[in-house]
Design an enzyme around this catalytic site. Structure first.
Site, mmCIF file in Angstrom:
data_model
loop_
_atom_site.group_PDB
_atom_site.id
_atom_site.type_symbol
_atom_site.label_atom_id
_atom_site.label_comp_id
_atom_site.label_asym_id
_atom_site.label_seq_id
_atom_site.Cartn_x
_atom_site.Cartn_y
_atom_site.Cartn_z
ATOM 1 N N ASP A 125 -10.321 -96.580 -78.978
ATOM 2 C CA ASP A 125 -10.883 -97.335 -79.485
ATOM 3 C C ASP A 125 -12.204 -96.996 -78.955
ATOM 4 O O ASP A 125 -12.259 -96.676 -78.839
ATOM 5 C CB ASP A 125 -9.713 -99.360 -78.311
ATOM 6 C CG ASP A 125 -9.499 -98.229 -76.732
ATOM 7 O OD1 ASP A 125 -9.008 -96.998 -77.074
ATOM 8 O OD2 ASP A 125 -9.810 -98.809 -75.996
ATOM 9 N N GLU A 174 -2.145 -92.370 -82.044
ATOM 10 C CA GLU A 174 -3.774 -92.295 -82.058
ATOM 11 C C GLU A 174 -3.557 -91.282 -81.318
ATOM 12 O O GLU A 174 -3.234 -90.432 -81.170
ATOM 13 C CB GLU A 174 -3.360 -93.672 -80.522
ATOM 14 C CG GLU A 174 -4.850 -94.274 -80.084
ATOM 15 C CD GLU A 174 -5.100 -95.327 -79.614
ATOM 16 O OE1 GLU A 174 -3.987 -95.988 -79.954
ATOM 17 O OE2 GLU A 174 -6.352 -95.749 -79.613
ATOM 18 N N HIS A 213 -4.856 -92.661 -85.875
ATOM 19 C CA HIS A 213 -5.058 -94.232 -85.044
ATOM 20 C C HIS A 213 -6.769 -94.575 -84.098
ATOM 21 O O HIS A 213 -7.000 -94.077 -82.939
ATOM 22 C CB HIS A 213 -4.541 -95.349 -84.343
ATOM 23 C CG HIS A 213 -4.946 -96.361 -84.161
ATOM 24 N ND1 HIS A 213 -4.119 -97.549 -84.446
ATOM 25 C CD2 HIS A 213 -5.587 -96.816 -83.236
ATOM 26 C CE1 HIS A 213 -4.709 -98.632 -84.261
ATOM 27 N NE2 HIS A 213 -4.932 -98.459 -83.112
ATOM 28 N N ASP A 241 2.230 -90.642 -89.824
ATOM 29 C CA ASP A 241 0.888 -90.210 -89.612
ATOM 30 C C ASP A 241 0.376 -91.279 -90.078
ATOM 31 O O ASP A 241 0.470 -90.816 -91.369
ATOM 32 C CB ASP A 241 0.524 -89.032 -90.130
ATOM 33 C CG ASP A 241 -0.783 -88.656 -90.587
ATOM 34 O OD1 ASP A 241 -1.648 -89.338 -89.572
ATOM 35 O OD2 ASP A 241 -0.796 -87.482 -91.803
#
Ligand code: G3I
Ligand code: 9MR
Length: 669
Positions: A180, A552, A495, A543
């Site tokens: 993020d 992530e 991710h 994955d």
């Protein structure tokens, strides 16, 4: 064919299939250092021997016995251990068992983890906020600048008299936390600490390590330049009025899988907290100490850090129970913590070491963990204080007992060592260690072992740390090499918003993924993928881009990988230097024994001889000169290999015989 015969054939067939079905060989897919421990794990075989096979011609170059490794509950497997430590010829190999089973290829060579070590730091550059990633440095992962963060908003949870809600402040730079685009002080704490600790422990290695980042041509080591990108952001997160530190800078919710420059949501500065403030105090104190060395390049920064640290410390002493929970309207990562004893312990140690004021150490002692130290994580930081004491062991005041430091760290390391020795995959992980970010637990275990070796130099500590890196690079039940861009069975769909949103197939390289996590907290969010292949702890990995709980990446997970790879390259990386005498000119009757070891070249004559030995470059210039000692020996330190030198020995024997011996040496790893 009679019925009985066909049944036997069928039974044999079933046996043959079942004895190879699910059979796998797990290796470190990057490889192994020539002179050190080399282990592969075999599962699902009934055979009892293995071969090391050269990739170039498929010839077996070494044969060994498989030894039972026992049953691992974390993956519900019985393993066999293939130990080929004895085999140390450089090259590209595979392990094979029987005729049909072979491993992914791997190398045996010095500096086998050097590129990984660089990539693991470069990953931070790729995750820089407020900066364009130029093609010159970022290659195909170049991207425009995202999140300038020069105008961010004080959230109502963070307001104060001088900074009411809605106040605009500037808080640029820093690394994106993970997949993020948030920037979180608590997680920056352990991350920045760990990278600084890597530099502190192995400065010779990092002083010359070039990462091809925009600052590579200045006079500061690249790893320090990279750390400064985040440290300077952290400094902006302190309220100048009271010294308290805000917990995070994020949008209200996580954005979609878009590139950084497309994320135009309002970015907020969210609420102060005790954990953030103490983590900040610890890192800035540590920074003040380590950055002193670069005073002429970054004048005043070390002092600013120490000031910032002391102000943060004061705030935390007055506000010692401010827990962080996401305020209404904010749903990004929480990094919430309820107990601050460990943060007090760590910060007090850092302030003690930075200032040498004993009373800080007294406070650290009051907050010392009563049941011993554990592996650190973002919410559990006791061990970071202990690591600092180990790394500064020779410059502490008498308030500290070196014996206690040693017994504290070896207690932790010895428990990991016993686990490693008994573990069927030769790693210290147990089922209980598999939770969100389990790969970082493994990497942190290895880091603890390396730190212990700095005060108690046991080879087994380093071997166990090396075996843990093997685990992360493929010697594990899923067989994945868990670092992006590395190995043969690669993680691809991480991710990570830039990796998911750009048009490049390969993910941004150098990132360690979170790894197996039986919590599977993301399972409800999988819409279009098969989900986890297993519920077993060490196999709970997929994955897949949507698997934020297992696939992530995060800055705090990469940091112990940076430490570990730098440590292993420093400690095990160099091969033995081989001396090849490719030309010899002799005057006199002398045959010196010339040997090479890890650190240099040794010349051995008999005690009969006196004189000098020189090492010269190819122009004849003397590079090093050394007398022959009373035992007839001379020793040279040679740091760099892959060089050609001319050695000249001028000696005279007790009986007056003179020799002039000249040889051309190829020093190769
Ligand atoms: O520590 C306990 C452990 O003692 C226990 O045995 C184990 C079993 O349940 O749980 C452990 O706690 C876990 C904790 O991570 C450990 O650090 C929690 O279950 C788990 O829910 C928690 O997950 C955290 C996750 O956010 C959700 O809050 C991760 O640590 C943390 O790394 C992750 O961080 C996110 C940020 O919020 C946002 N940015 C991305 C980042 C990485 O995914
Ligand atoms: O993408 C988010 C990731 O960075 C976080 O670590 C994770 C846990 O906080 O949350 C992810 O966002 C997910 C959200 O929590 C739930 N809906 C799906 C989101 C992933 O796209």
């Amino acid at each position: 064919m009679s019925n009985r015969l066909s049944y036997s054939v069928l039974a044999l067939l079933i046996f043959m299939i079942s004895s190879t079905r699910g059979a796998l060989i797990h290796v470190n897919q990057l490889g192994y250092y020539p002179q050190h421990k080399k282990i592969a794990i075999v599962v699902g075989t009934t055979l009892d021997s293995f071969s090391v096979v050269a990739v170039e011609n498929n010839k077996a170059v070494f044969k060994g016995k498989l030894v039972s490794g026992g049953h691992w509950d974390a993956s519900d497997e019985n393993t066999m251990i293939a130990d080929f430590s004895e085999f140390n010829t450089e090259g590209q190999y595979k392990i094979s068992v029987g005729n049909d089973l072979s491993s992914y290829p791997f190398s045996i060579k010095p500096h086998v983890h050097l590129e990984l070590s660089k990539a693991s730091i470069k990953a931070y550059y790729f995750n820089r906020a407020s900066m364009e990633i130029e093609p010159l440095y970022g290659d195909k992962w170049a991207r425009p600048m995202g999140h300038p963060d020069n105008e961010v908003e004080i959230h109502s949870s963070a307001q104060s008299a001088n900074r009411p809600a809605g106040t605009i402040i500037s808080s640029p730079m820093g690394w994106y936390d993970a997949g993020d685009y948030g920037k979180y002080i608590v997680n920056s704490g352990i991350t920045t600490y760990t990278l600084f600790a890597a530099y502190q422990a192995f400065p010779e290695f990092y002083d010359t390590l070039k990462l091809n980042i925009p600052e590579s041509s200045n006079n500061i080591p690249d790893i320090i330049d990279e750390i400064l990108w985040n440290l300077r952001w952290m400094l902006t997160m302190q309220d100048p009025d009271d010294g308290g530190v805000y917990h995070k800078l994020t949008t209200a919710q996580f954005c979609d899988f878009i590139m950084p420059e497309e994320d135009d949501g309002t970015r907020y500065i969210v609420k102060k907290g005790t954990a953030a403030t103490l983590d900040f105090a610890a890192v800035t104190a540590q920074a003040s100490r380590i950055l002193r060395k670069f005073e002429s390049e970054i004048p005043g920064l070390a002092d600013s850090c120490l000031n910032a640290s002391m102000r943060a410390w004061e705030w935390a002493r007055k506000n010692d129970t401010v827990t962080f929970r996401n305020p209404t309207g904010i749903s990004t990562g929480e990094y919430g913590d309820r107990s601050f004893k460990d943060e007090f312990h760590w910060a007090a140690i850092e302030l003690y070491v930075a200032t040498r004021i004993d009373s800080f150490f007294t406070i650290a002692q009051k907050n010392k963990p009563s049941k011993g130290y554990g592996i650190p994580g973002w919410n559990s930081v006791n061990a970071l204080g202990l690591y600092t004491l180990v790394l500064t062991q020779d410059s502490l005041t008498s308030a500290v007992s070196k014996d206690t430091i040693k017994s504290d760290i070896t207690k932790l390391a010895d428990s990991l060592l016993v686990r490693y020795q008994n573990n069927p995959y030769r790693v210290s992980m147990t089922s209980g260690d598999f939770y969100w970010g389990s790969n970082s637990v493994a990497a942190n275990q290895a880091m603890a072992l390396v730190i212990a070796s700095r005060i108690e130099p046991k080879t087994e500590y380093t071997n166990a740390a090396n075996a843990t890196l093997d685990y992360l690079l493929g010697k594990n039940p899923t067989g994945y090499c868990y670092v992006t861009g590395m190995g043969t069975k690669k993680v691809m769909d991480i991710h990570h918003r830039p990796s998911g949103a750009d048009t490049v197939t390969d993910p941004v390289p150098g990132f360690l993924v979170g790894g197996p996590n039986p919590g599977q907290e993301d399972a409800r969010d999988f819409y279009d993928c098969p989900g986890y292949p297993s519920k077993l702890p060490a196999l709970s990995f997929v994955d897949h881009l949507e698997s934020y709980a297992s696939n992530e990446v995060a800055i705090n997970w990469n940091a112990p990988l940076v430490f570990l790879t730098g440590a292993l390259e420093s400690i095990l990386g160099n091969g033995t230097i081989n001396v090849k005498r490719t030309a010899v000119v002799k005057h006199g009757n002398l045959l010196p024994l010339i040997r090479a070891g890890k650190n240099g070249v040794f010349v051995q004559l008999s005690s009969n001889w006196r004189g000098t030995v020189t090492l010269n470059d190819l122009s004849g210039k003397v590079i090093q000169k050394c007398g022959i000692d009373t035992n007839g020996n001379a020793a040279f330190k040679v740091k760099h290999s892959n060089q050609i030198m001319i050695m000249v020995i001028d000696a005279i024997s007790k009986t007056g015989e003179k020799v002039h011996y000249l040889t051309r040496l190829n020093l190769v790893y």
